[in-house]
Write a protein that holds these residues in place. Structure first.
Motif, PDB file in Angstrom:
ATOM      1  N   LEU A   1      66.251  16.126  53.725  1.00 42.00           N
ATOM      2  CA  LEU A   1      66.294  15.496  55.044  1.00 42.00           C
ATOM      3  C   LEU A   1      65.029  14.699  55.329  1.00 42.00           C
ATOM      4  O   LEU A   1      65.080  13.631  55.944  1.00 42.00           O
ATOM      5  CB  LEU A   1      66.509  16.558  56.121  1.00 42.00           C
ATOM      6  N   LEU A   2      63.891  15.194  54.870  1.00 42.40           N
ATOM      7  CA  LEU A   2      62.639  14.443  55.038  1.00 42.40           C
ATOM      8  C   LEU A   2      62.707  13.104  54.325  1.00 42.40           C
ATOM      9  O   LEU A   2      62.276  12.077  54.867  1.00 42.40           O
ATOM     10  CB  LEU A   2      61.461  15.261  54.518  1.00 42.40           C
ATOM     11  N   VAL A   3      63.244  13.111  53.114  1.00 48.17           N
ATOM     12  CA  VAL A   3      63.384  11.860  52.351  1.00 48.17           C
ATOM     13  C   VAL A   3      64.300  10.892  53.091  1.00 48.17           C
ATOM     14  O   VAL A   3      64.002   9.690  53.212  1.00 48.17           O
ATOM     15  CB  VAL A   3      63.917  12.148  50.935  1.00 48.17           C
ATOM     16  N   ILE A   4      65.438  11.403  53.593  1.00 42.58           N
ATOM     17  CA  ILE A   4      66.387  10.553  54.327  1.00 42.58           C
ATOM     18  C   ILE A   4      65.739   9.959  55.565  1.00 42.58           C
ATOM     19  O   ILE A   4      65.855   8.752  55.835  1.00 42.58           O
ATOM     20  CB  ILE A   4      67.639  11.368  54.718  1.00 42.58           C
ATOM     21  N   VAL A   5      65.042  10.805  56.325  1.00 43.08           N
ATOM     22  CA  VAL A   5      64.419  10.341  57.568  1.00 43.08           C
ATOM     23  C   VAL A   5      63.367   9.274  57.289  1.00 43.08           C
ATOM     24  O   VAL A   5      63.347   8.210  57.922  1.00 43.08           O
ATOM     25  CB  VAL A   5      63.799  11.527  58.345  1.00 43.08           C
ATOM     26  N   LEU A   6      62.496   9.531  56.339  1.00 38.67           N
ATOM     27  CA  LEU A   6      61.416   8.585  56.045  1.00 38.67           C
ATOM     28  C   LEU A   6      61.958   7.278  55.479  1.00 38.67           C
ATOM     29  O   LEU A   6      61.532   6.185  55.892  1.00 38.67           O
ATOM     30  CB  LEU A   6      60.418   9.224  55.078  1.00 38.67           C
ATOM     31  N   ALA A   7      62.889   7.367  54.549  1.00 38.62           N
ATOM     32  CA  ALA A   7      63.443   6.155  53.939  1.00 38.62           C
ATOM     33  C   ALA A   7      64.184   5.317  54.972  1.00 38.62           C
ATOM     34  O   ALA A   7      64.047   4.083  55.020  1.00 38.62           O
ATOM     35  CB  ALA A   7      64.380   6.533  52.791  1.00 38.62           C
ATOM     36  N   SER A   8      64.986   5.981  55.819  1.00 38.76           N
ATOM     37  CA  SER A   8      65.748   5.257  56.835  1.00 38.76           C
ATOM     38  C   SER A   8      64.830   4.661  57.897  1.00 38.76           C
ATOM     39  O   SER A   8      65.054   3.534  58.359  1.00 38.76           O
ATOM     40  CB  SER A   8      66.767   6.195  57.475  1.00 38.76           C
ATOM     41  N   LEU A   9      63.810   5.407  58.293  1.00 38.24           N
ATOM     42  CA  LEU A   9      62.874   4.896  59.301  1.00 38.24           C
ATOM     43  C   LEU A   9      62.149   3.652  58.792  1.00 38.24           C
ATOM     44  O   LEU A   9      62.030   2.648  59.515  1.00 38.24           O
ATOM     45  CB  LEU A   9      61.863   5.977  59.679  1.00 38.24           C
ATOM     46  N   ILE A  10      61.680   3.703  57.566  1.00 38.01           N
ATOM     47  CA  ILE A  10      60.996   2.536  56.981  1.00 38.01           C
ATOM     48  C   ILE A  10      61.949   1.355  56.899  1.00 38.01           C
ATOM     49  O   ILE A  10      61.596   0.212  57.252  1.00 38.01           O
ATOM     50  CB  ILE A  10      60.431   2.894  55.591  1.00 38.01           C
ATOM     51  N   ALA A  11      63.193   1.618  56.427  1.00 44.33           N
ATOM     52  CA  ALA A  11      64.182   0.548  56.349  1.00 44.33           C
ATOM     53  C   ALA A  11      64.499  -0.003  57.734  1.00 44.33           C
ATOM     54  O   ALA A  11      64.648  -1.217  57.912  1.00 44.33           O
ATOM     55  CB  ALA A  11      65.458   1.066  55.682  1.00 44.33           C
ATOM     56  N   GLY A  12      64.575   0.904  58.715  1.00 44.22           N
ATOM     57  CA  GLY A  12      64.892   0.478  60.074  1.00 44.22           C
ATOM     58  C   GLY A  12      63.826  -0.417  60.664  1.00 44.22           C
ATOM     59  O   GLY A  12      64.131  -1.426  61.316  1.00 44.22           O
ATOM     60  N   ILE A  13      62.562  -0.073  60.455  1.00 43.47           N
ATOM     61  CA  ILE A  13      61.465  -0.895  60.970  1.00 43.47           C
ATOM     62  C   ILE A  13      61.459  -2.263  60.297  1.00 43.47           C
ATOM     63  O   ILE A  13      61.318  -3.302  60.954  1.00 43.47           O
ATOM     64  CB  ILE A  13      60.121  -0.176  60.770  1.00 43.47           C
ATOM     65  N   TYR A  14      61.657  -2.266  58.982  1.00 45.01           N
ATOM     66  CA  TYR A  14      61.647  -3.534  58.241  1.00 45.01           C
ATOM     67  C   TYR A  14      62.823  -4.425  58.657  1.00 45.01           C
ATOM     68  O   TYR A  14      62.644  -5.616  58.966  1.00 45.01           O
ATOM     69  CB  TYR A  14      61.705  -3.257  56.740  1.00 45.01           C
ATOM     70  N   LEU A  15      64.043  -3.849  58.672  1.00 41.15           N
ATOM     71  CA  LEU A  15      65.232  -4.651  58.949  1.00 41.15           C
ATOM     72  C   LEU A  15      65.294  -5.115  60.400  1.00 41.15           C
ATOM     73  O   LEU A  15      65.878  -6.159  60.695  1.00 41.15           O
ATOM     74  CB  LEU A  15      66.491  -3.847  58.604  1.00 41.15           C
ATOM     75  N   THR A  16      64.703  -4.360  61.309  1.00 43.33           N
ATOM     76  CA  THR A  16      64.682  -4.777  62.711  1.00 43.33           C
ATOM     77  C   THR A  16      63.971  -6.114  62.876  1.00 43.33           C
ATOM     78  O   THR A  16      64.337  -6.927  63.742  1.00 43.33           O
ATOM     79  CB  THR A  16      64.002  -3.711  63.583  1.00 43.33           C
ATOM     80  N   TYR A  17      62.983  -6.366  62.047  1.00 46.42           N
ATOM     81  CA  TYR A  17      62.240  -7.623  62.139  1.00 46.42           C
ATOM     82  C   TYR A  17      62.771  -8.687  61.184  1.00 46.42           C
ATOM     83  O   TYR A  17      62.677  -9.883  61.482  1.00 46.42           O
ATOM     84  CB  TYR A  17      60.753  -7.360  61.864  1.00 46.42           C
TER      85      TYR A  17
END
Length: 380
Positions: free
Chosen positions: A185-201
């Motif tokens: 779950l830590l891997v999922i959260v961190l990977a998704s959060l990083i992807a989310g920040i990048y893709l939002t911009y």
């Protein structure tokens, strides 16, 4: 191999969670009706995501603990819980479109009903580059199904991941299984959060609906459930986490707006707030009594159906009565509550109760709802 009882929250029913659901759905409804008054009310969806991740993981881990974990059984429970009401709303929305909407909107809107029934509305909107937060967005009556689509995709994937993890480390003891799930779950959260920040911009419009951009919010709730034994149980922590969590959620609802890059890192505010509020688990005292107040519990109980019904009313009614006045908006809220109560009593609850009957066949629930979704999908 099973989990220890201390590994998951002990209370099955928590009035505080129903109160958080009530806060989330009211935020969304007020935002949709008065976007200039509650500019960040859309964060109610983020709160729902965290709650869903927490509760679903809680249920999954309890099944693992009892040795009754089954992916098929889990899917059947979710189908009985969610699809009857959603398909009912889609059916009546389709009728409303055919009776009320201009013919030039029929192809797009009926097509989106199919996407919503199949729970990939988020990808349909992302593909069409719909700006959900734009004030001038010409929304369809089923656009709000994007969040339900992301949720269903999470419900599909998480039990499979947990099943694969459990069978791969089941011979290595409880400590290994527990740490493995938390690590995953830590891997999922961190990977998704990083992807989310990048893709939002990088893709600010379409990324709002991306599953990978939102997965970390479900994962945050799931991580809380998996790591529950590490949550402090002191009275001081419970009250502090509750107050900080509620302040973060409410302040984000008032301070954020659709012009900001969202979700991105800004989504950390309501998400962390929801995690803190959930971790408080206040059982006694004045706060607990306030959260258990019957009107709040009622809104929480029917929050899913309120979310389903309110948006088609907001989109379709102006085509009949013109621009919405304050009175008509209040009427929409009242009508949404009434329809939600009827849905919960006569559609949701009977299907849930039927699923609890001894001998209820899980494959029948999955097959039946697959056929219903298929009919809506192909007829659109």
């Amino acid at each position: 191999m099973t989990f220890g009882a201390e590994s998951v929250p002990k209370r099955v029913h928590r009035p505080d969670i129903q109160a958080f659901r009530a806060l989330a759905v009211l935020s969304v409804v007020i935002f949709h009706l008065w976007p200039n008054r509650l500019t960040g009310g859309f964060v109610g969806v983020d709160v729902f995501f965290v709650i869903s991740g927490f509760l679903i993981t809680q249920h999954l881990l309890r099944d693992v603990a009892k040795g009754t974990f089954s992916v098929i059984t889990f899917w059947a429970r979710r189908i009985r819980r969610l699809l009857p009401a959603s398909l009912t709303v889609l059916f009546f929305t389709a009728i409303g479109i055919l009776l009320i909407a201009p013919r030039d909107l029929w192809p797009t809107w009926i097509s989106e009903i199919g996407s919503s029934a199949a729970y990939f509305e988020n990808w349909a909107l992302a593909n069409n580059a719909v700006d959900y937060l734009a004030a001038d967005n010409a929304a369809s009556p089923t656009q709000h199904f994007w969040s339900l689509s992301v949720e269903e995709q999470f419900y599909f994937a998480l039990p499979i991941l947990i099943w694969l993890l459990v069978i791969s480390v089941r011979r290595k003891g409880f400590a290994t299984i527990s740490k493995s799930i938390i690590g995953m779950l830590l891997v999922i959260v961190l990977a998704s959060l990083i992807a989310g920040i990048y893709l939002t911009y990088s893709e600010p419009v379409s990324s709002y609906f991306f599953t990978q951009v939102r997965a970390w919010q479900f994962g945050a709730g799931a991580l809380l459930a998996a790591a529950w034994s590490y949550v402090p149980q002191s009275r001081g922590y419970k009250h502090s986490s509750f107050m900080i969590g509620i302040v973060l959620i409410i302040s984000s609802a008032f301070l954020l707006d659709g012009a900001m890059a969202y979700p991105g890192y800004l989504a950390l505010i309501p998400t962390i707030g929801a995690v803190l509020a959930l971790s408080s688990d206040i059982e006694h005292g004045t706060i607990a009594k306030m959260l258990a107040w019957r009107p709040i519990q009622f809104v929480g109980d029917v929050s899913y159906s309120i979310y389903l019904w309110h948006w088609p009313l907001i989109i379709l009614l102006p085509m009949v009565i013109g621009n919405l006045s304050t009175i008509s908006k209040a009427a929409i809220i009242a009508l949404s509550f009434g329809l939600a109560w009827l849905s919960q009593k006569y559609i949701e609850q009977p299907f849930i109760n039927f699923g609890r009957r001894e001998g209820a066949k899980n494959y029948r629930a999955i097959t039946g709802m697959a056929v219903a979704c298929g009919v809506l999908l192909f007829s659109s």
